[in-house]
Enzyme design. Sequence first.
Site, PDB file in Angstrom:
ATOM      1  N   GLY A  21       0.865  -1.173   0.000  1.00 25.09           N
ATOM      2  CA  GLY A  21       0.000   0.000   0.000  1.00 25.09           C
ATOM      3  C   GLY A  21       0.908   1.232   0.000  1.00 25.09           C
ATOM      4  N   CYS A 131      -8.953  -3.323  -4.470  1.00 22.49           N
ATOM      5  CA  CYS A 131      -7.690  -3.472  -3.744  1.00 22.49           C
ATOM      6  C   CYS A 131      -7.868  -3.071  -2.277  1.00 22.49           C
ATOM      7  CB  CYS A 131      -6.572  -2.673  -4.409  1.00 22.49           C
ATOM      8  SG  CYS A 131      -4.913  -3.136  -3.864  1.00 22.49           S
ATOM      9  N   ASP A 202      -1.549   4.961  -6.204  1.00 23.28           N
ATOM     10  CA  ASP A 202      -0.120   4.792  -5.945  1.00 23.28           C
ATOM     11  C   ASP A 202       0.650   6.002  -6.436  1.00 23.28           C
ATOM     12  OD1 ASP A 202      -1.241   1.891  -6.081  1.00 23.28           O
ATOM     13  OD2 ASP A 202       0.644   1.844  -4.960  1.00 23.28           O
TER      14      ASP A 202
HETATM   15  O1  LIG Z   1      -2.850  -0.233  -5.287  1.00 27.05           O
HETATM   16  C1  LIG Z   1      -2.807  -0.253  -4.085  1.00 27.05           C
HETATM   17  C2  LIG Z   1      -1.924  -1.172  -3.316  1.00 27.05           C
HETATM   18  O2  LIG Z   1      -1.122  -1.982  -4.161  1.00 27.05           O
HETATM   19  P1  LIG Z   1      -0.121  -3.056  -3.510  1.00 27.05           P
HETATM   20  O3  LIG Z   1      -0.952  -3.955  -2.646  1.00 27.05           O
HETATM   21  O4  LIG Z   1       0.481  -3.754  -4.684  1.00 27.05           O
HETATM   22  O5  LIG Z   1       0.902  -2.293  -2.702  1.00 27.05           O
HETATM   23  C3  LIG Z   1      -3.583   0.763  -3.270  1.00 27.05           C
HETATM   24  O6  LIG Z   1      -4.799   1.043  -3.870  1.00 27.05           O
HETATM   25  C4  LIG Z   1      -2.758   2.065  -3.208  1.00 27.05           C
HETATM   26  O7  LIG Z   1      -1.433   1.788  -2.817  1.00 27.05           O
HETATM   27  C5  LIG Z   1      -3.344   3.049  -2.219  1.00 27.05           C
HETATM   28  O8  LIG Z   1      -3.280   2.524  -0.919  1.00 27.05           O
HETATM   29  P2  LIG Z   1      -3.135   3.504   0.356  1.00 27.05           P
HETATM   30  O9  LIG Z   1      -4.317   4.433   0.318  1.00 27.05           O
HETATM   31  O10 LIG Z   1      -3.154   2.574   1.537  1.00 27.05           O
HETATM   32  O11 LIG Z   1      -1.846   4.234   0.214  1.00 27.05           O
END
Ligand SMILES: O=C(COP(=O)(O)O)[C@H](O)[C@H](O)COP(=O)(O)O
Length: 323
Positions: A21, A131, A202
């Site tokens: 994330g 996600c 991201d």
């Molecule tokens: O795509 C993902 C995580 O991908 P992965 O699991 O491959 O890391 C999330 O939607 C963003 O990172 C935002 O998350 P946040 O709001 O928690 O930053």
Amino acid sequence: MELPEEVRRIAEDIKAMRIRGAGRIARAAAQTLMLAAEAYKGDSLEDFRAYMEEVARLLISTRPTAVSLPNAVNYVMRALREGRFQSPEDARKAVVEAARDFIEYSLQAVRRIGEIGSRLIETGDRIITHCNSNAVESILVTAWRSGKRFHVYATETRPRFQGYITARNLAREGIPVTLVPDSAVLSVMRSRRITRVIVGADTIAANGAVINKIGTSQIALAAHLHRIPFIVATETYKFSPYTVVGQPVEIEERPPEEVLENPPEGVVIRNPAFDATPPEYVDMIVTERGIIPPKSVALVLWELFRRRPAEAGGVKVEEDATA
Ligand SMILES: O=C(COP(=O)(O)O)[C@H](O)[C@H](O)COP(=O)(O)O
């Protein structure tokens, strides 16, 4: 000085997605720089700088797509790169302080996004999310705790199934949540008369394109077709200064085994982890600084980085590039 074992372990955790994330990765990177600075034993400023740069490089090399990672690292390292210090002790203090600032800002930003974004939720809403995003969860949980009543449809999010984390977290809050296969999105949109889609990010490019978990752009396209508002929740350190000068966002390609352990002979597997949703499909972006349309991203980037070109990784942000 050798990099501490703990630093290598956290870098490995980010790579293997045990820490994942975009927001969490950024905070873990800041924390690791702090940890590395505190573990430094030498007494040469020059050596301390070289050592910290090595930690910074290692962290940035773990995953290529979320710009929150280099943005966090550059924020923390700016203190060291630009400051004048008498001793490694002073420099170390500056790094620790910058890392603490970043982590505090980040946690506060996620809370603020929750407050701002929750105002967009209405009782009776039926919401799709994809996600697992801290920023999205913050909005949904804040709205729920304020008494709004709604239903969330969380996609499984193949191949790593981060949707399970979302579903579990929301269910723990008492929020009604239904887990659906990724391929069911269009059907659910129609049959459940979905009222909103909310996803995290991201990286946000200067033109307002949203880079998020693979499959996000298909959901955005379906929402666009059905005139369902498509909302993105993101802290502004996911805005990419690199894209201001036209640098493309690298989409991480993950190991094929994540999709299928033993593919039949002759079958090639691709596993891109993210995709880009064009700004035309994005209705609004909820940030800790307020809600903006995708076309205002360049302005926010200009505001954030104009005085700090070093944070754009040495890329000089030219005035006319954002005009
Ligand atoms: O795509 C993902 C995580 O991908 P992965 O699991 O491959 O890391 C999330 O939607 C963003 O990172 C935002 O998350 P946040 O709001 O928690 O930053």
